[in-house]
Motif scaffolding. Structure first.
Motif, PDB file in Angstrom:
ATOM      1  N   UNK A  77       0.878  -1.157   0.030  1.00  0.00           N
ATOM      2  CA  UNK A  77      -0.059   0.042  -0.118  1.00  0.00           C
ATOM      3  C   UNK A  77       0.791   1.443   0.118  1.00  0.00           C
ATOM      4  N   UNK A  78       1.974   1.125  -0.658  1.00  0.00           N
ATOM      5  CA  UNK A  78       2.896   2.314  -0.570  1.00  0.00           C
ATOM      6  C   UNK A  78       2.844   2.782  -2.149  1.00  0.00           C
ATOM      7  N   UNK A  79       2.724   4.097  -2.325  1.00  0.00           N
ATOM      8  CA  UNK A  79       2.734   4.676  -3.822  1.00  0.00           C
ATOM      9  C   UNK A  79       4.243   4.903  -4.053  1.00  0.00           C
ATOM     10  N   UNK A  80       4.489   5.031  -5.334  1.00  0.00           N
ATOM     11  CA  UNK A  80       6.021   5.435  -5.560  1.00  0.00           C
ATOM     12  C   UNK A  80       5.677   6.136  -7.085  1.00  0.00           C
ATOM     13  N   UNK A  81       6.780   6.644  -7.465  1.00  0.00           N
ATOM     14  CA  UNK A  81       7.201   7.501  -8.765  1.00  0.00           C
ATOM     15  C   UNK A  81       8.328   6.951  -9.327  1.00  0.00           C
ATOM     16  N   UNK A  82       8.262   6.618 -10.612  1.00  0.00           N
ATOM     17  CA  UNK A  82       9.378   6.528 -11.413  1.00  0.00           C
ATOM     18  C   UNK A  82       9.435   7.793 -12.585  1.00  0.00           C
ATOM     19  N   UNK A  83      10.582   8.268 -12.869  1.00  0.00           N
ATOM     20  CA  UNK A  83      10.744   9.390 -13.478  1.00  0.00           C
ATOM     21  C   UNK A  83      11.397   8.841 -14.866  1.00  0.00           C
ATOM     22  N   UNK A  84      10.998   9.629 -16.024  1.00  0.00           N
ATOM     23  CA  UNK A  84      11.689   9.281 -17.393  1.00  0.00           C
ATOM     24  C   UNK A  84      11.707   7.910 -17.907  1.00  0.00           C
ATOM     25  N   UNK A  85      10.656   7.035 -17.618  1.00  0.00           N
ATOM     26  CA  UNK A  85      10.510   5.851 -18.123  1.00  0.00           C
ATOM     27  C   UNK A  85       9.885   5.664 -19.405  1.00  0.00           C
ATOM     28  N   UNK A  86      10.341   4.862 -20.185  1.00  0.00           N
ATOM     29  CA  UNK A  86       9.956   4.741 -21.871  1.00  0.00           C
ATOM     30  C   UNK A  86       9.010   3.763 -21.850  1.00  0.00           C
ATOM     31  N   UNK A  87       7.675   4.266 -22.612  1.00  0.00           N
ATOM     32  CA  UNK A  87       6.698   3.322 -22.876  1.00  0.00           C
ATOM     33  C   UNK A  87       6.792   3.063 -24.381  1.00  0.00           C
ATOM     34  N   UNK A  88       6.219   2.077 -25.001  1.00  0.00           N
ATOM     35  CA  UNK A  88       6.070   1.867 -26.312  1.00  0.00           C
ATOM     36  C   UNK A  88       4.756   2.143 -26.972  1.00  0.00           C
ATOM     37  N   UNK A  89       4.410   2.794 -27.903  1.00  0.00           N
ATOM     38  CA  UNK A  89       3.223   3.135 -28.617  1.00  0.00           C
ATOM     39  C   UNK A  89       2.935   2.310 -29.778  1.00  0.00           C
ATOM     40  N   UNK A  90       2.063   2.227 -30.219  1.00  0.00           N
ATOM     41  CA  UNK A  90       1.359   1.522 -31.493  1.00  0.00           C
ATOM     42  C   UNK A  90       2.352   1.145 -32.445  1.00  0.00           C
ATOM     43  N   UNK A  91       3.060   2.145 -33.041  1.00  0.00           N
ATOM     44  CA  UNK A  91       3.935   2.154 -34.076  1.00  0.00           C
ATOM     45  C   UNK A  91       5.127   1.619 -33.948  1.00  0.00           C
ATOM     46  N   UNK A  92       5.570   1.225 -32.571  1.00  0.00           N
ATOM     47  CA  UNK A  92       6.819   0.914 -32.305  1.00  0.00           C
ATOM     48  C   UNK A  92       7.561   1.961 -31.532  1.00  0.00           C
ATOM     49  N   UNK A  93       7.307   3.244 -31.624  1.00  0.00           N
ATOM     50  CA  UNK A  93       8.104   4.368 -31.149  1.00  0.00           C
ATOM     51  C   UNK A  93       7.995   4.316 -29.490  1.00  0.00           C
ATOM     52  N   UNK A  94       8.906   4.976 -28.936  1.00  0.00           N
ATOM     53  CA  UNK A  94       8.829   5.097 -27.360  1.00  0.00           C
ATOM     54  C   UNK A  94       8.730   6.561 -27.351  1.00  0.00           C
ATOM     55  N   UNK A  95       7.659   6.629 -25.927  1.00  0.00           N
ATOM     56  CA  UNK A  95       7.522   7.947 -25.373  1.00  0.00           C
ATOM     57  C   UNK A  95       8.130   8.175 -24.086  1.00  0.00           C
ATOM     58  N   UNK A  96       8.789   9.156 -23.443  1.00  0.00           N
ATOM     59  CA  UNK A  96       9.322   9.238 -22.077  1.00  0.00           C
ATOM     60  C   UNK A  96       7.995   9.843 -21.247  1.00  0.00           C
ATOM     61  N   UNK A  97       7.942   9.112 -20.150  1.00  0.00           N
ATOM     62  CA  UNK A  97       6.912   9.599 -19.381  1.00  0.00           C
ATOM     63  C   UNK A  97       7.558   9.616 -17.664  1.00  0.00           C
ATOM     64  N   UNK A  98       6.579  10.212 -16.869  1.00  0.00           N
ATOM     65  CA  UNK A  98       6.910  10.213 -15.368  1.00  0.00           C
ATOM     66  C   UNK A  98       5.757   9.529 -15.050  1.00  0.00           C
ATOM     67  N   UNK A  99       5.884   8.328 -13.969  1.00  0.00           N
ATOM     68  CA  UNK A  99       4.813   7.391 -13.871  1.00  0.00           C
ATOM     69  C   UNK A  99       4.557   7.305 -12.188  1.00  0.00           C
ATOM     70  N   UNK A 100       3.380   7.751 -11.775  1.00  0.00           N
ATOM     71  CA  UNK A 100       3.041   7.820 -10.386  1.00  0.00           C
ATOM     72  C   UNK A 100       1.908   6.496 -10.007  1.00  0.00           C
TER      73      UNK A 100
END
Length: 360
Positions: A77-100
């Protein structure tokens, strides 16, 4: 005023639907149950293709421990945040996001995991561009000052060698003065290249595809046996004001590097597109021309990727390390910027040029 319980879910859904931040809700098995429209925009795919996927697929964590990390958050039950992780979108490109990640626990329902994704590519790119421009301007100022300091004594050295050559009685001794003169001329030419052109750009209306086709023709003559030269042009790109000779030189420097990296059996692709409301450095432009040169060579060594636009830095054996620095300077003179993305098997140089005619 008290909001009726039956009305609140509708209001909450409306708020989520209008957020710019991507919001996802996973059940206790870490399967996606809900996402708002911002999530569809981020992943560039509709909700029906995302609902039912697992968090481990959608949310990679450093070290590929996504499921373990998310399960631990759910249990602790502990929240966390990861910064500047890469996710993959539909056409294979990556986007950088902060994730909470925020665990939710209900008395009348099972445990759930609320995830917020905030895209940071744009801000990271703007910051990187500002640093690149600042570094390049500082390097150019240093080099120009150093080059001028070297050129002055070189002129005196060359003149003294010429006078000495006239006084030597033995022709065999003049070979030494000739070496001095030739080396002084070579260093003078090197200094001139490092300083770059000292005249203002001579702008005229031109079409970017005429410039690229000219560069492509020169490459085909220089590398007749390969690599393969591919084209992917946007024919709707308008003409714009620029110095044609300087653009040809800049693109030729980039293209020669790409062709040498790709080799005889490789491939070089030229691609053009228009970007709207795009920021170069700290200035926003209504229309920007993007020209990409992509090769499938071995890639730029990681240890010099952040320094390739500095003079005398080269990833090729025997390279002078001036081509990319000069290309960056020529594009900067047009209010533009060159960026590079490289990994083993692919290198892409992106040239951004404003299509407005209001810069001097």
């Amino acid at each position: 005023m008290t909001i009726q319980p039956t009305v609140r879910p509708a209001i909450e859904r409306m708020i989520l639907d209008h957020l710019n931040t991507a919001v996802m809700l996973f059940d206790k098995d870490l399967t996606l149950q809900y996402l708002n429209p911002a999530t569809e925009i981020l992943f560039e795919v509709s909700s029906r293709h995302l609902i039912g996927q697992t968090a481990g697929v959608l949310l990679p964590c450093p070290g590929n421990h996504a499921l373990e990390r998310l399960t631990a958050a759910l249990n602790s039950r502990h929240p966390f945040t990861e910064r500047e992780i890469n996710i993959t979108v539909a056409d294979g490109r990556t986007k950088t996001v902060n994730c909470t990640v925020l665990p939710l626990h209900h008395d009348d329902a099972g445990d759930e995991l609320l995830v917020e994704l905030y895209q940071v590519d744009r801000q990271l790119r703007i910051t990187r561009e500002e640093q690149l421009l600042t570094q390049h301007q500082a390097a150019q100022a240093l080099i120009k000052g150093l080059a001028h300091e070297i050129k002055n004594p070189l002129g005196g050295l060359r003149g003294a060698a010429q006078l000495l050559e006239q006084e030597l009685p033995d022709p065999a001794l003049r070979e030494y003065t000739r070496i001095i003169i030739e080396e002084a001329d070579r260093l003078q030419a090197l200094m001139n290249r490092m300083i770059g052109p000292n005249r203002m750009p001579r702008r005229g209306m031109l079409n970017i595809h005429d410039v690229i086709e000219h560069v492509r023709g020169l490459l085909l003559a220089e590398f007749p046996r390969g690599p393969v030269m591919l084209r992917d042009y946007d024919p709707s790109i308008p003409d714009f004001m620029a110095d044609q000779d300087r653009l040809i030189q800049a693109f030729l420097n980039l293209a020669r590097n790409a062709a040498a990296a790709a080799g005889l059996d490789g491939c070089v692709e030229f691609r053009t597109r228009v970007l709207r409301q795009f920021t170069i450095g700290n200035r926003r432009h209504r229309l920007v021309l993007l020209t990409q040169m992509r090769d499938n060579g071995p890639g730029i060594p990681e240890e010099i990727r952040d320094q390739i636009f500095f003079p005398m830095v080269s990833g090729r054996q025997g390279g002078t390390g001036l081509g990319l620095s000069i290309a960056q300077e020529l594009i900067n003179q047009h209010g533009g910027l060159i960026e590079c993305e490289s990994c083993p098997g692919e290198t892409t140089f992106c040239v951004y040029l404003p299509l407005e005619c209001d810069h001097e």
